[in-house]
Design a protein around this motif. Structure first.
Motif, short mmCIF file in Angstrom:
data_model
loop_
_atom_site.label_atom_id
_atom_site.label_comp_id
_atom_site.label_asym_id
_atom_site.label_seq_id
_atom_site.Cartn_x
_atom_site.Cartn_y
_atom_site.Cartn_z
N PRO A 178 0.81 -1.23 0.00
CA PRO A 178 0.00 0.00 0.00
C PRO A 178 0.84 1.28 0.00
N GLU A 179 2.08 1.18 0.50
CA GLU A 179 2.94 2.35 0.57
C GLU A 179 3.71 2.60 -0.73
N ALA A 180 3.45 1.81 -1.75
CA ALA A 180 4.15 1.94 -3.03
C ALA A 180 4.00 3.35 -3.60
N GLN A 181 5.09 3.86 -4.19
CA GLN A 181 5.10 5.20 -4.75
C GLN A 181 4.91 5.15 -6.27
N LYS A 182 4.03 6.00 -6.75
CA LYS A 182 3.76 6.07 -8.19
C LYS A 182 4.67 7.11 -8.85
N PHE A 183 5.15 6.79 -10.05
CA PHE A 183 5.94 7.73 -10.83
C PHE A 183 5.02 8.46 -11.80
N GLU A 184 5.11 9.78 -11.84
CA GLU A 184 4.37 10.53 -12.86
C GLU A 184 5.13 10.52 -14.18
N GLU A 185 6.45 10.53 -14.07
CA GLU A 185 7.31 10.50 -15.25
C GLU A 185 8.58 9.75 -14.90
N ILE A 186 9.07 8.95 -15.83
CA ILE A 186 10.27 8.16 -15.57
C ILE A 186 10.93 7.87 -16.92
N THR A 187 12.25 7.69 -16.91
CA THR A 187 12.96 7.40 -18.15
C THR A 187 13.04 5.89 -18.37
N PHE A 188 13.32 5.53 -19.60
CA PHE A 188 13.50 4.11 -19.93
C PHE A 188 14.61 3.50 -19.10
N ASN A 189 15.72 4.22 -18.99
CA ASN A 189 16.87 3.69 -18.25
C ASN A 189 16.55 3.51 -16.77
N GLU A 190 15.77 4.42 -16.20
CA GLU A 190 15.39 4.30 -14.79
C GLU A 190 14.51 3.07 -14.57
N VAL A 191 13.63 2.80 -15.53
CA VAL A 191 12.79 1.61 -15.43
C VAL A 191 13.65 0.36 -15.39
N ILE A 192 14.68 0.32 -16.24
CA ILE A 192 15.59 -0.83 -16.27
C ILE A 192 16.39 -0.94 -14.98
N GLN A 193 16.92 0.20 -14.52
CA GLN A 193 17.73 0.20 -13.30
C GLN A 193 16.93 -0.25 -12.08
N LYS A 194 15.67 0.16 -12.02
CA LYS A 194 14.82 -0.17 -10.88
C LYS A 194 14.13 -1.52 -11.05
N ASN A 195 14.37 -2.15 -12.22
CA ASN A 195 13.79 -3.46 -12.51
C ASN A 195 12.26 -3.45 -12.39
N LEU A 196 11.64 -2.42 -12.97
CA LEU A 196 10.19 -2.30 -12.93
C LEU A 196 9.58 -3.04 -14.11
N ARG A 197 8.50 -3.74 -13.86
CA ARG A 197 7.87 -4.53 -14.92
C ARG A 197 6.78 -3.70 -15.60
N VAL A 198 7.12 -3.17 -16.76
CA VAL A 198 6.18 -2.36 -17.52
C VAL A 198 5.61 -3.16 -18.68
N MET A 199 6.49 -3.79 -19.42
CA MET A 199 6.11 -4.68 -20.53
C MET A 199 7.29 -5.59 -20.80
N ASP A 200 7.14 -6.50 -21.73
CA ASP A 200 8.23 -7.45 -21.95
C ASP A 200 9.46 -6.74 -22.52
N ALA A 201 10.62 -7.35 -22.33
CA ALA A 201 11.90 -6.71 -22.64
C ALA A 201 12.04 -6.35 -24.12
N THR A 202 11.52 -7.20 -25.01
CA THR A 202 11.63 -6.92 -26.44
C THR A 202 10.87 -5.66 -26.80
N ALA A 203 9.64 -5.55 -26.33
CA ALA A 203 8.81 -4.38 -26.61
C ALA A 203 9.44 -3.13 -26.01
N PHE A 204 9.92 -3.24 -24.78
CA PHE A 204 10.47 -2.10 -24.08
C PHE A 204 11.73 -1.58 -24.79
N SER A 205 12.61 -2.49 -25.18
CA SER A 205 13.84 -2.10 -25.87
C SER A 205 13.53 -1.45 -27.22
N LEU A 206 12.54 -1.98 -27.91
CA LEU A 206 12.16 -1.43 -29.21
C LEU A 206 11.66 0.00 -29.07
#
Length: 240
Positions: A178-206
């Protein structure tokens, strides 16, 4: 609001098959389909060039089929056919509302849908038709997220809008934390660094490599699609 104030005029909307479940456990909730069609009709009336890639998880998922013993490639083809069922259902509801649209399929099923040909798809958009894109990329082992990213790039879309059950990207699963923090804006690299699951790796890299921004937002909150088109703060935007 007028067309001149739109921030995005050419978009690809990724709809998960699970979203079409609505209040049901399997199949398509017609009441929910009517609601989403109302919003899509409003978006279309603004003059937005709209393409939709739709999943099939409400009917069949290839990965789930593999776990039950099916050959993975065959299971993925079954999943692609599930997306076609959803696409035809959405097309039917939109057309009954008077919205001109076309279903195009990456698999050849000419009796019910046009084959996906990029030049013809672009022509449909120029003529003001909504495009519903079924059967993923037409290849097994690729998700509909990858299909959505690929089609967004092929059709010169300004943004990929990924409609989900949550209202954006969080630093951890908000259902479990419940204490999870939402990002309003984030970079692709930050998503990778934080290991956040947004979509599959192929789609994300593309998307990252081709500078295609991704908006993750809550589909179930009425008006979110239109708000996003006008640049209002909705969900989480991911960009370089």
């Amino acid at each position: 609001m007028s067309e001149s104030t739109l921030k995005y005029k050419r978009v690809l909307l990724k709809l998960s098959g699970e979203a079409l479940l609505g209040q049901k456990e399997f199949g398509i909730d017609q009441a929910f389909l009517q609601k989403i069609s109302e919003e899509l009709e409003e978006v279309h009336a603004l003059g937005v060039a709209l393409s939709i890639v739709i999943g099939g998880g409400n009917i069949f998922r290839g990965v789930a089929g593999e776990k039950e013993g099916l050959n993975r490639a065959r299971a993925d083809y079954m999943g692609m056919l599930a997306t076609l069922i959803n696409a035809l259902a959405l097309q039917d509801v939109l057309e009954r509302r008077g919205v001109t649209c076309r279903t195009m399929s990456a698999l050849e099923v000419k009796e019910v849908a046009e084959p996906y040909i990029r030049e013809k798809a672009l022509s449909h958009l120029e003529k003001g038709r909504i495009l519903i894109l079924a059967c993923g990329t037409g290849n097994p082992f690729f998700t509909t997220d990858t299909a959505a990213t690929l089609r967004a790039l092929e059709l010169n879309c300004e943004i990929l809008m990924k409609a989900t059950k949550v209202d954006g990207v969080y630093d951890r699963d908000p259902k479990l934390h419940p204490e999870a923090q939402k990002f309003e804006e984030i970079t692709f690299n930050e998503v990778i660094q934080k290991n956040l699951r947004v979509m599959d790796a192929t789609a994300f890299s593309l998307a990252r490599d081709n500078h295609l921004p991704i908006l993750v937002f809550n589909l179930f909150q009425r008006g979110n699609i239109k708000k996003a088109l006008f640049g209002e703060r909705v969900g989480t935007i991911i960009k370089n």
